[in-house]
Design a protein around this motif. Sequence first.
Motif, PDB file in Angstrom:
ATOM      1  N   VAL A   1     -41.171  62.649 -41.640  1.00  0.00           N
ATOM      2  CA  VAL A   1     -40.873  63.065 -43.008  1.00  0.00           C
ATOM      3  C   VAL A   1     -41.514  62.792 -44.232  1.00  0.00           C
ATOM      4  O   VAL A   1     -41.699  63.627 -45.137  1.00  0.00           O
ATOM      5  CB  VAL A   1     -39.208  62.190 -43.221  1.00  0.00           C
ATOM      6  CG1 VAL A   1     -38.792  62.569 -44.533  1.00  0.00           C
ATOM      7  CG2 VAL A   1     -38.184  62.934 -42.174  1.00  0.00           C
ATOM      8  N   ASP A   2     -42.137  61.623 -44.193  1.00  0.00           N
ATOM      9  CA  ASP A   2     -42.744  61.263 -45.296  1.00  0.00           C
ATOM     10  C   ASP A   2     -44.179  62.035 -45.389  1.00  0.00           C
ATOM     11  O   ASP A   2     -44.897  62.352 -46.241  1.00  0.00           O
ATOM     12  CB  ASP A   2     -43.405  59.668 -45.265  1.00  0.00           C
ATOM     13  CG  ASP A   2     -42.095  58.755 -45.518  1.00  0.00           C
ATOM     14  OD1 ASP A   2     -41.235  59.183 -46.207  1.00  0.00           O
ATOM     15  OD2 ASP A   2     -42.176  57.387 -45.259  1.00  0.00           O
ATOM     16  N   VAL A   3     -44.882  62.236 -44.063  1.00  0.00           N
ATOM     17  CA  VAL A   3     -45.698  63.182 -44.149  1.00  0.00           C
ATOM     18  C   VAL A   3     -45.584  64.724 -44.682  1.00  0.00           C
ATOM     19  O   VAL A   3     -46.291  65.204 -45.342  1.00  0.00           O
ATOM     20  CB  VAL A   3     -46.555  63.211 -42.758  1.00  0.00           C
ATOM     21  CG1 VAL A   3     -47.619  64.398 -42.683  1.00  0.00           C
ATOM     22  CG2 VAL A   3     -47.069  61.991 -42.252  1.00  0.00           C
TER      23      VAL A   3
ATOM     24  N   THR B   1     -31.816  57.511 -43.249  1.00  0.00           N
ATOM     25  CA  THR B   1     -30.906  56.629 -42.918  1.00  0.00           C
ATOM     26  C   THR B   1     -30.106  56.659 -41.561  1.00  0.00           C
ATOM     27  O   THR B   1     -30.292  55.533 -41.026  1.00  0.00           O
ATOM     28  CB  THR B   1     -29.643  56.835 -44.113  1.00  0.00           C
ATOM     29  OG1 THR B   1     -30.362  56.793 -45.298  1.00  0.00           O
ATOM     30  CG2 THR B   1     -28.579  55.860 -43.934  1.00  0.00           C
ATOM     31  N   ARG B   2     -29.931  57.713 -41.182  1.00  0.00           N
ATOM     32  CA  ARG B   2     -29.552  57.850 -39.920  1.00  0.00           C
ATOM     33  C   ARG B   2     -30.511  58.167 -38.637  1.00  0.00           C
ATOM     34  O   ARG B   2     -30.389  57.530 -37.589  1.00  0.00           O
ATOM     35  CB  ARG B   2     -28.396  59.250 -39.972  1.00  0.00           C
ATOM     36  CG  ARG B   2     -27.458  59.336 -38.826  1.00  0.00           C
ATOM     37  CD  ARG B   2     -26.501  58.186 -39.229  1.00  0.00           C
ATOM     38  NE  ARG B   2     -25.422  58.281 -38.182  1.00  0.00           N
ATOM     39  CZ  ARG B   2     -24.459  57.164 -38.194  1.00  0.00           C
ATOM     40  NH1 ARG B   2     -24.391  56.452 -39.291  1.00  0.00           N
ATOM     41  NH2 ARG B   2     -23.577  57.318 -37.392  1.00  0.00           N
ATOM     42  N   LEU B   3     -31.626  58.872 -38.623  1.00  0.00           N
ATOM     43  CA  LEU B   3     -32.517  58.951 -37.676  1.00  0.00           C
ATOM     44  C   LEU B   3     -33.816  58.207 -37.977  1.00  0.00           C
ATOM     45  O   LEU B   3     -34.835  58.394 -37.131  1.00  0.00           O
ATOM     46  CB  LEU B   3     -32.763  60.507 -37.504  1.00  0.00           C
ATOM     47  CG  LEU B   3     -31.368  61.246 -37.193  1.00  0.00           C
ATOM     48  CD1 LEU B   3     -31.781  62.640 -37.180  1.00  0.00           C
ATOM     49  CD2 LEU B   3     -30.695  60.624 -36.096  1.00  0.00           C
ATOM     50  N   GLY B   4     -34.000  57.779 -39.107  1.00  0.00           N
ATOM     51  CA  GLY B   4     -35.392  57.463 -39.509  1.00  0.00           C
ATOM     52  C   GLY B   4     -36.306  56.233 -38.527  1.00  0.00           C
ATOM     53  O   GLY B   4     -37.511  56.664 -38.191  1.00  0.00           O
TER      54      GLY B   4
ATOM     55  N   GLU C   1     -28.701  66.371 -29.683  1.00  0.00           N
ATOM     56  CA  GLU C   1     -27.512  65.424 -29.906  1.00  0.00           C
ATOM     57  C   GLU C   1     -27.583  64.690 -30.885  1.00  0.00           C
ATOM     58  O   GLU C   1     -26.911  64.295 -31.716  1.00  0.00           O
ATOM     59  CB  GLU C   1     -27.306  64.756 -28.792  1.00  0.00           C
ATOM     60  CG  GLU C   1     -26.630  65.578 -27.486  1.00  0.00           C
ATOM     61  CD  GLU C   1     -27.852  66.514 -26.758  1.00  0.00           C
ATOM     62  OE1 GLU C   1     -29.148  66.260 -27.263  1.00  0.00           O
ATOM     63  OE2 GLU C   1     -27.611  67.385 -25.984  1.00  0.00           O
ATOM     64  N   ASP C   2     -28.902  63.942 -31.362  1.00  0.00           N
ATOM     65  CA  ASP C   2     -28.919  62.942 -32.487  1.00  0.00           C
ATOM     66  C   ASP C   2     -28.851  63.868 -33.886  1.00  0.00           C
ATOM     67  O   ASP C   2     -28.181  63.452 -34.607  1.00  0.00           O
ATOM     68  CB  ASP C   2     -30.650  62.559 -32.370  1.00  0.00           C
ATOM     69  CG  ASP C   2     -30.756  61.573 -31.409  1.00  0.00           C
ATOM     70  OD1 ASP C   2     -29.689  60.858 -30.870  1.00  0.00           O
ATOM     71  OD2 ASP C   2     -31.943  61.446 -30.804  1.00  0.00           O
ATOM     72  N   VAL C   3     -29.359  65.153 -33.678  1.00  0.00           N
ATOM     73  CA  VAL C   3     -29.181  65.851 -35.117  1.00  0.00           C
ATOM     74  C   VAL C   3     -27.691  66.364 -35.123  1.00  0.00           C
ATOM     75  O   VAL C   3     -27.266  66.425 -36.372  1.00  0.00           O
ATOM     76  CB  VAL C   3     -30.165  67.127 -35.076  1.00  0.00           C
ATOM     77  CG1 VAL C   3     -30.084  68.067 -36.380  1.00  0.00           C
ATOM     78  CG2 VAL C   3     -31.685  66.676 -34.907  1.00  0.00           C
ATOM     79  N   THR C   4     -27.119  66.584 -33.975  1.00  0.00           N
ATOM     80  CA  THR C   4     -25.495  67.139 -34.378  1.00  0.00           C
ATOM     81  C   THR C   4     -24.692  65.920 -34.604  1.00  0.00           C
ATOM     82  O   THR C   4     -24.030  66.020 -35.393  1.00  0.00           O
ATOM     83  CB  THR C   4     -25.179  67.618 -32.945  1.00  0.00           C
ATOM     84  OG1 THR C   4     -26.035  68.723 -32.545  1.00  0.00           O
ATOM     85  CG2 THR C   4     -23.845  67.870 -32.903  1.00  0.00           C
ATOM     86  N   GLU C   5     -25.166  64.739 -34.327  1.00  0.00           N
ATOM     87  CA  GLU C   5     -24.527  63.376 -34.728  1.00  0.00           C
ATOM     88  C   GLU C   5     -24.744  63.332 -36.034  1.00  0.00           C
ATOM     89  O   GLU C   5     -23.717  62.692 -36.602  1.00  0.00           O
ATOM     90  CB  GLU C   5     -24.794  62.271 -33.490  1.00  0.00           C
ATOM     91  CG  GLU C   5     -23.927  60.880 -34.170  1.00  0.00           C
ATOM     92  CD  GLU C   5     -24.666  60.178 -35.106  1.00  0.00           C
ATOM     93  OE1 GLU C   5     -23.757  59.565 -35.809  1.00  0.00           O
ATOM     94  OE2 GLU C   5     -25.904  60.410 -35.375  1.00  0.00           O
ATOM     95  N   MET C   6     -25.846  63.487 -36.443  1.00  0.00           N
ATOM     96  CA  MET C   6     -26.049  63.259 -38.041  1.00  0.00           C
ATOM     97  C   MET C   6     -25.142  64.077 -38.798  1.00  0.00           C
ATOM     98  O   MET C   6     -25.070  63.931 -39.852  1.00  0.00           O
ATOM     99  CB  MET C   6     -27.603  63.342 -38.244  1.00  0.00           C
ATOM    100  CG  MET C   6     -28.031  63.263 -39.976  1.00  0.00           C
ATOM    101  SD  MET C   6     -29.686  63.875 -40.152  1.00  0.00           S
ATOM    102  CE  MET C   6     -29.383  65.521 -40.280  1.00  0.00           C
ATOM    103  N   VAL C   7     -25.331  65.482 -38.303  1.00  0.00           N
ATOM    104  CA  VAL C   7     -24.369  66.483 -39.270  1.00  0.00           C
ATOM    105  C   VAL C   7     -22.997  66.027 -39.134  1.00  0.00           C
ATOM    106  O   VAL C   7     -22.238  66.245 -40.255  1.00  0.00           O
ATOM    107  CB  VAL C   7     -24.584  67.988 -38.470  1.00  0.00           C
ATOM    108  CG1 VAL C   7     -23.552  68.712 -39.063  1.00  0.00           C
ATOM    109  CG2 VAL C   7     -25.870  68.415 -38.558  1.00  0.00           C
TER     110      VAL C   7
END
Length: 397
Positions: free
Chosen positions: A71-73, A99-102, A112-118
């Motif tokens: 993300v920072d890149v 915060t959630r996936l960093g 599934e990780d992205v869905t959980e973040m949503v």
Amino acid sequence: MPEIKKVTARGKTRYRFVIDIGLDPVTGKRRQLTVTKDTSTEAKNEMARIQHQRAVGTFVAPSKMTVEQLVDVWLALVTPDVEVKTARSYVDAMAYVKTRLGAKPVQQLTEEDVTEMVTWMLTSARRIGGKPGTGLSVRTVDLTLGRLRAVLVLGMRRSILARNVAEYVTVPKAARKAARAKKRERKPWNEDEVKQFLAGIRDVREYGGWMLTFIAERPAEVCGARWEEDIDLENGTTTVNNTRTLAYDPSLPRGERSVVVEKDTKTEAGERALPLPLPTWVGLKAFRKIQVAERLAAGEAYEGSGYVMVDALGRPWKTDKLRREAYKLMDATGVRRVTLYMARHAILSWLANNGVPDTVVSAWAGHTDLSFTKRVYVHPDPQSLRAGSDKLAELLG
């Protein structure tokens, strides 16, 4: 061609090779990958796979890079080329991802990780701008998903990722339906409310300036309007080509992070010349006379910024002050509180519902897309629908 060697450890023979896998996408340094297999055949097959994937451009080397690092890149690449406010929106959107996936290795990120973040964002991610622990808007989630997809595309482009796991993740239909229902509850003023508000503020010092809102100018356009460059009282026109809004800059000291950003309109269509309706022209002429008198009375203490919306010492209003003062006037006049954008909706809806051609309404709004104007800004209200009822009465009577 890399050489496969036998290696023995703890009495067990295995087969190992070291292969060049190109440059590191972040540091630019040459990288090598060490692969160890139980049999010679497995080692040969793995070497062949890596060489083939490198040849066709699909090889992804193991990486310890985290989601936050990628993300920072991405932020470092995209934020220098956009406006301050846009850059801040990117940083804010990615704050939820961090915060959630960093901390997760980006190569281990799953759909599934992205869905959980949503789900988290829709239910409990809010920290500011409302009750902490509640859900964010669908629009915010959509913006975050869009930026995350762009981040993962960068990962694919730099051979860090094989696929974009966020590509097909969407906001659930139930959440979108609830958002639409909530949006329908936020109705713009009807004709009676507009007239009640204007009648109630007729003796307010800034009446002429407020009239710019009632020719459907955006808050940033109202605050950016200047007497010399934009208002032509002689010919009765106003040119919309300057905006003045607020952006947040976290690099500044606390208390100074809200900065004024002044720029031209977003699009060529946004830069438009509008003929002033007679009440607006009269109101602006009166406001101009008030400001001339204030300047003479204040002398050197007068700032003389040149903007239309200024205080008694010539200091320009910011969009947050415009909003606060609008709410005060709504309360004082007894009309329902709406955002200034909803007041803009009310004017455009009235134009559209009272026979003004769609192309004129869209041009007046400063839009390039006629369908966008009709879809987002035009709201049929009971008063306008009455005209349809009257017409049907002619047919059915």
